[in-house]
Design a protein around this motif. Structure first.
Motif, short mmCIF file in Angstrom:
data_model
loop_
_atom_site.label_atom_id
_atom_site.label_comp_id
_atom_site.label_asym_id
_atom_site.label_seq_id
_atom_site.Cartn_x
_atom_site.Cartn_y
_atom_site.Cartn_z
N THR A 179 11.18 -6.07 -1.24
CA THR A 179 10.72 -5.35 -0.05
C THR A 179 9.47 -4.52 -0.35
O THR A 179 8.51 -4.51 0.44
CB THR A 179 11.84 -4.42 0.47
OG1 THR A 179 12.99 -5.20 0.79
CG2 THR A 179 11.37 -3.65 1.71
N VAL A 180 9.49 -3.82 -1.47
CA VAL A 180 8.35 -2.97 -1.85
C VAL A 180 7.09 -3.81 -2.03
O VAL A 180 5.99 -3.43 -1.58
CB VAL A 180 8.67 -2.18 -3.13
CG1 VAL A 180 7.41 -1.51 -3.69
CG2 VAL A 180 9.75 -1.15 -2.86
N ARG A 181 7.24 -4.97 -2.68
CA ARG A 181 6.07 -5.82 -2.92
C ARG A 181 5.57 -6.47 -1.64
O ARG A 181 4.36 -6.53 -1.40
CB ARG A 181 6.43 -6.88 -3.96
CG ARG A 181 6.53 -6.31 -5.37
CD ARG A 181 7.07 -7.33 -6.36
NE ARG A 181 6.99 -6.80 -7.74
CZ ARG A 181 7.60 -7.36 -8.78
NH1 ARG A 181 8.32 -8.47 -8.61
NH2 ARG A 181 7.48 -6.83 -9.98
N GLU A 182 6.47 -6.95 -0.81
CA GLU A 182 6.05 -7.63 0.43
C GLU A 182 5.40 -6.66 1.41
O GLU A 182 4.39 -6.98 2.05
CB GLU A 182 7.27 -8.31 1.09
CG GLU A 182 7.77 -9.53 0.34
CD GLU A 182 9.03 -10.10 0.98
OE1 GLU A 182 9.42 -9.60 2.07
OE2 GLU A 182 9.62 -11.02 0.40
N ARG A 183 5.97 -5.47 1.55
CA ARG A 183 5.45 -4.49 2.52
C ARG A 183 4.38 -3.58 1.92
O ARG A 183 3.83 -2.73 2.61
CB ARG A 183 6.61 -3.64 3.06
CG ARG A 183 7.70 -4.43 3.78
CD ARG A 183 7.19 -5.04 5.09
NE ARG A 183 6.82 -3.99 6.02
CZ ARG A 183 7.66 -3.49 6.94
NH1 ARG A 183 8.89 -3.94 7.02
NH2 ARG A 183 7.23 -2.56 7.77
#
Length: 444
Positions: A179-183
């Protein structure tokens, strides 16, 4: 600051004088110094701008200090005669008033913006201990200041039960990292009890693969202490859970207020005091003034001055409080006590430095010994100088205290005043005292 220059220009037009480039240059120097000092003291931070009392105190003290320093420099270099006194006063008065008005406006706008979440949102990820309140005060405040959680991951006790990272926790952490990497999230916030050190350390180790900052939100038991100022001591820090009586700057500011008000009051009220002295001598035998031992700052004893209102001069280990229709009170004394004129000689106590204009009312030493045994935190009243008037007095707690509950309420008001002191509060109490003295009838 534009209002300051407008006042300066207005004075020059009204007085028909040319201020010259030197005056304008010094005014610009004062402005830049003021801004630099305010910025260094962190007074332009968003949260700080919403604190009206702090802004007023900082503005008056810094603006006064800058002008005081420049005046001293001008006197030392013998160039003060080159400046228009009227122009300097206009610039000083216009500056401080315009800044205070602008602070009120800015605080109102920011408070409204915070309440309505108008600030630009920052996306974050929250990892929370299961069952932990997601509506905690720190998180509510974060939302108001523009932080928005794109996803909240709850970690259960079962997922933390193994000696290392359990398979269930590994899957959840993989989801967090994804989630952190995608967003493209830049901040992760951990919402755990601070006593759960194992879980916090485990998560910190697992999140090292992400180049983002990780924050630990204070839990409910810790947050109540961290609302106080945080003081750095080397690589450690402490929460100032009880502030000192007054800082050096606050002591200077309060003392300046006391001396100024007491000096003006003595000059204006001198005819009344002289007439009062004559009435006391004509009414009954005895001295004009009554001096009684009271406890002041840090419990130190001092002699308080009052106009004599009784036929007796009690100053021992046992003193009876005055009551309604007390036979000890003289005819003139009854009027003096009801109108509070008997307190006027305490203005000299203020000038001496034993008392302040505003502060907890000093009680007789005999009463202090009695109430310290009955009321918790009673001695806290001695953290500041006693006052001629106080927060308790303008809130109806004036005169005789017939029960311990009444004294308890007075002490609570005194402690609130000490913990919330600012120079604006002193000015308000002083003004309200005048009105209360005219209409109140509880003093005997």
């Amino acid at each position: 600051m534009l209002a300051s220059y407008a006042c300066l220009a207005g004075y020059s037009i009204f007085a028909g004088v040319s201020l010259g480039g030197t005056t304008v240059g010094v005014a610009l120097l004062a402005t830049l110094n003021f801004i630099a000092i305010m910025a260094a003291r962190k007074n332009y931070r968003l949260r700080r701008l919403t604190q009206i009392a702090v802004q007023f105190r900082e503005t008056i003290s810094v603006w006064g200090a800058v002008f005081g320093a420049l005046a001293l420099a001008g006197f030392t270099m013998k160039v003060s005669s080159d400046f228009s006194r009227g122009g300097v006063i206009a610039f000083f008065a216009g500056g401080v008033l315009s800044i205070l008005c602008s602070r009120l406006l800015v605080a109102g706008v920011i408070s409204r913006a915070v309440a309505n979440s108008w600030f630009v949102r920052r996306e974050i990820v929250i990892i929370a201990e299961q069952g932990y309140s997601l509506s905690s005060a720190p998180l509510r405040e974060m939302r108001q200041f523009g932080y928005r959680s794109v996803k909240t991951f709850e970690i259960s006790t079962y997922e933390l039960s193994g000696p290392g990272i359990t398979s269930a926790l590994r899957e959840k952490l993989a989801d967090v990292i994804s989630t952190v990497r995608e967003r493209q999230i830049g901040e992760i916030y951990l919402l755990f009890s601070w006593t759960n050190r194992r879980a916090i350390d485990l998560l910190l180790d697992a999140l090292t693969v992400l180049p983002v900052s990780v924050h630990l939100v204070p839990d409910e038991s810790t947050a109540r202490y961290l609302r106080n100022p945080v003081v750095a001591i080397g690589s450690s820090w402490t929460a100032e859970v009880r502030r000192p009586p007054l800082t050096r700057m606050e002591q200077w500011l309060k003392r300046s207020f006391d001396v100024a008000v007491a000096s003006v009051a003595i000059v204006l009220l001198l005819p009344i005091m002289v007439m009062t002295a004559l009435l006391i001598k004509l009414d009954s035998r005895g001295p004009v003034f009554f001096r009684q031992t009271r406890n002041g700052f840090n419990g130190r004893p001092f002699g308080i001055f009052k106009f004599r209102t009784m036929r007796v001069l009690e100053n021992g280990a046992s003193i009876k409080q005055a009551t309604r229709d007390d036979p000890r009170i003289t005819a003139v004394g009854r009027f003096l006590r009801k109108s509070s004129i008997d307190e006027l000689p305490q203005l000299f106590n203020v000038l001496i430095g034993d008392m302040s204009i505003v502060g907890p009312r000093p009680h007789a030493s005999a009463h202090n010994s009695e109430y310290e045994k009955l009321i918790a935190n009673y001695a806290f009243r001695h953290h500041v100088k006693p006052g001629i008037t106080g927060w308790a007095q303008v809130n109806g707690l004036r005169g005789e205290t017939r029960t311990v509950d009444l004294m308890q309420r007075r002490v609570e008001h005194d402690i609130w005043y000490i913990n919330n002191w600012n120079i604006i509060l002193d000015a308000k109490i002083a003004v309200r005292t005048i009105a209360v003295s005219l209409i109140h009838a509880d003093a005997y």
